[in-house]
Scaffold this active site. Structure first.
Site, PDB file in Angstrom:
ATOM      1  N   LYS A 107      44.923  38.571  34.411  1.00 43.93           N
ATOM      2  CA  LYS A 107      45.553  37.449  35.260  1.00 43.93           C
ATOM      3  C   LYS A 107      46.538  37.782  36.173  1.00 43.93           C
ATOM      4  O   LYS A 107      46.934  37.115  36.901  1.00 43.93           O
ATOM      5  CB  LYS A 107      45.997  36.313  34.408  1.00 43.93           C
ATOM      6  CG  LYS A 107      44.813  35.696  33.480  1.00 43.93           C
ATOM      7  CD  LYS A 107      43.890  35.057  34.278  1.00 43.93           C
ATOM      8  CE  LYS A 107      42.586  34.730  33.659  1.00 43.93           C
ATOM      9  NZ  LYS A 107      41.960  33.317  33.524  1.00 43.93           N
TER      10      LYS A 107
HETATM   11  C1  LIG Z   1      41.679  37.813  27.752  1.00 40.11           C
HETATM   12  C2  LIG Z   1      40.792  36.946  28.700  1.00 40.11           C
HETATM   13  N1  LIG Z   1      39.385  37.330  28.494  1.00 40.11           N
HETATM   14  C3  LIG Z   1      38.578  36.635  29.409  1.00 40.11           C
HETATM   15  C4  LIG Z   1      38.966  35.415  29.879  1.00 40.11           C
HETATM   16  C5  LIG Z   1      37.916  34.603  30.613  1.00 40.11           C
HETATM   17  O1  LIG Z   1      37.923  34.866  32.085  1.00 40.11           O
HETATM   18  P1  LIG Z   1      37.458  33.762  33.093  1.00 40.11           P
HETATM   19  O2  LIG Z   1      38.114  32.605  32.571  1.00 40.11           O
HETATM   20  O3  LIG Z   1      37.614  34.260  34.454  1.00 40.11           O
HETATM   21  O4  LIG Z   1      35.804  33.821  32.706  1.00 40.11           O
HETATM   22  C6  LIG Z   1      40.250  34.848  29.718  1.00 40.11           C
HETATM   23  C7  LIG Z   1      40.633  33.862  30.671  1.00 40.11           C
HETATM   24  O5  LIG Z   1      41.079  33.677  31.633  1.00 40.11           O
HETATM   25  C8  LIG Z   1      41.222  35.810  29.326  1.00 40.11           C
HETATM   26  O6  LIG Z   1      42.571  35.508  29.247  1.00 40.11           O
HETATM   27  N1  LIG Z   2      40.965  31.771  30.398  1.00 38.12           N
HETATM   28  C1  LIG Z   2      41.907  31.121  31.116  1.00 38.12           C
HETATM   29  C2  LIG Z   2      41.617  29.613  31.329  1.00 38.12           C
HETATM   30  C3  LIG Z   2      41.900  29.451  32.926  1.00 38.12           C
HETATM   31  O1  LIG Z   2      41.156  30.145  33.754  1.00 38.12           O
HETATM   32  P1  LIG Z   2      41.366  30.450  35.197  1.00 38.12           P
HETATM   33  O2  LIG Z   2      40.852  31.801  35.769  1.00 38.12           O
HETATM   34  O3  LIG Z   2      40.621  29.281  35.931  1.00 38.12           O
HETATM   35  O4  LIG Z   2      42.856  30.127  35.413  1.00 38.12           O
HETATM   36  C4  LIG Z   2      43.243  31.358  30.462  1.00 38.12           C
HETATM   37  O5  LIG Z   2      43.594  32.376  30.085  1.00 38.12           O
HETATM   38  O6  LIG Z   2      44.184  30.340  30.712  1.00 38.12           O
END
Ligand SMILES: Cc1ncc(COP(=O)(O)O)c(C=O)c1O
Ligand SMILES: N[C@@H](CCOP(=O)(O)O)C(=O)O
Length: 431
Positions: A107
């Site tokens: 992120k």
């Molecule tokens: C460590 C981790 N893996 C996978 C995900 C899933 O990603 P997304 O929500 O983009 O599918 C998240 C959430 O953001 C995460 O923090």
């Molecule tokens: N897995 C995410 C959930 C929010 O996802 P986002 O990519 O829409 O911000 C988290 O770690 O908070």
């Protein structure tokens, strides 16, 4: 470049307005009006480009001239000033490590890019204070807190589900203070996300606050997530193999960014959306029915999502043609026991420590089947140290805390407890 609302009941907006609004007034997610593939020459010569040059080529059509080239390049440079290594794990399987940034999860890229874009737009518009609302199941919150800390004219409000994030994740999002406030919600991630979406429809709030979202709802959070799929491709020695990416998925923003990278011409044979038992999309792929469900708690907590926001964007990429979607996307779900077993296997047999999310990604590649003509890459989306309570007993050894974690782990948690949307609204109105 203009963006349209996927609910098709709101006017088109520029990149700047899509970033400032976050969500369209009709509650739709914004989507780019056009997607122009990059040139063959770009892909042929990708090894000779720096990561910054690649990121600029990838994002520039979406930002267009709304941020001057020099400033956009500076934003990119500051956003991706850490490594994105591809590490071999076993024959034909490698992992793309996305945890080398300040909060040790993927992120960081989107959060840092968005914070800088918003900071730039605020500065040129001389805008009144912006309130960024964000819902997190674990990692978005910490990355947004770190990315937006001290950004002039921006207050950040992070909603997280009480008792459902790891200790490290909670410290990352509750200890920074200054312009960052954490709200601990008595509920699930989906409850937090619904509260954020409701705020965007609330005329009392919209009348008195400039609200935006820093979830992947926001195009400036979502689109930069394309970058590292290109960085992975650049690092592959044998580019003639068929490439399969397995993306541990929850809200489906990351895999949707990968599919966008493919639209830009990145040669990927298949994407695998690997999930925990929150299996909305694996079920959709089997039945054609999208049936959101209350999320269930798992050891890969950041993927505990019962109504993934970004799936509508994935459907839009494929123009709602489910057979084309199935040609490119597979989706499988795995239990916590399967995840723990494979974490143990990877540590003992491959000498690689995965976090529970990356382990789900590895399982996805195994289920799909990787042969010698194929290069499988699973995304290691967070550092194992963020999930010590799960990882330590499996590998039966202590993991040293990196400096990024030592910075927050002993700080005091500060959060406001709420249970209802009305309590959130009251807080935002008085802040
Ligand atoms: C460590 C981790 N893996 C996978 C995900 C899933 O990603 P997304 O929500 O983009 O599918 C998240 C959430 O953001 C995460 O923090
Ligand atoms: N897995 C995410 C959930 C929010 O996802 P986002 O990519 O829409 O911000 C988290 O770690 O908070």
């Amino acid at each position: 470049m203009n963006f349209y609302s996927l609910n098709k009941k709101a006017p088109d907006v520029s990149f700047k307005d899509a970033v400032i609004k976050g969500l369209a007034p009709d509650r739709g997610l914004y989507f780019p009006k056009s997607i122009k593939p990059l040139t063959k020459g770009f892909f042929k010569n990708i090894e000779y480009f720096s990561n910054e040059e690649i990121a600029y080529e990838v994002i520039k059509q979406f930002v267009a001239d709304e941020i001057p080239e020099r400033i956009l390049k500076e934003i990119i440079k500051e956003t991706i000033n850490f490594d994105f290594p591809v590490v071999a794990v076993e024959d034909n399987i490698a992992t793309l490590e996305l945890f080398h940034g300040p909060t040790m999860a993927f992120k960081d890229v989107g959060a840092r890019f968005m914070a800088r874009c918003l900071g730039y737009f605020n500065q040129i518009n001389n805008t009144a204070k912006v309130t960024v609302l964000v819902a997190t199941s674990g990692d978005t919150g910490g990355a947004v807190a770190s990315g937006f800390l001290g950004v002039e004219g921006v207050d950040v409000v992070i909603l997280y589900p009480s008792g459902k994030v790891s200790e490290v994740q909670e410290k990352q999002l509750t200890t920074l203070g200054k312009n960052i406030t954490a709200i601990e919600v008595n509920g699930t991630f989906d409850d937090c996300q619904t509260m954020v979406k409701n705020a965007f429809l609330d005329t009392d709030l919209l009348g008195s606050k400039n609200l935006t979202s820093a979830n992947s709802i926001n195009v400036a959070r979502w689109l930069p997530q394309m970058f590292y799929f290109f960085f992975a491709y650049k690092q592959l020695k044998n580019k003639h193999k068929q490439i399969v990416f397995s993306v541990p998925s929850g809200n489906f923003g990351n895999i949707c960014a990968g599919l966008m990278a493919q639209q830009l011409g990145l040669p990927v044979k298949q994407f695998i959306a690997s999930t925990n038992i929150n299996d909305i999309i694996p079920n959709y792929m089997n039945t054609g029915v999208y049936q959101p469900k209350p999320s269930k708690q798992t050891i890969s907590n950041a993927m505990d999502v019962g109504d993934p926001s970004n799936f509508v964007r994935i459907l839009e990429i494929f123009k709602n043609n489910s057979s084309k979607l199935k040609d490119t996307l597979s989706s499988y779900s795995f239990t916590d026991n399967e995840t723990k077993e494979v974490m143990k296997f990877l540590y003992e047999k491959c000498n690689y420590i995965t976090d529970p999310h990356g382990a789900v990604g590895y399982l996805g590649l195994k289920k799909y089947g990787i042969d010698k003509e194929t290069q499988g890459i699973f995304l290691e989306t967070a550092h194992p140290v963020k999930f010590l309570d799960v990882v330590s007993p499996i590998i039966t050894k202590q993991i040293e805390l990196p400096k990024q974690i030592l910075k927050v782990i002993h700080k005091e948690k500060r959060a406001i407890n709420i249970s209802t949307y009305e309590e959130l609204k009251a807080y935002v109105l008085k802040s």
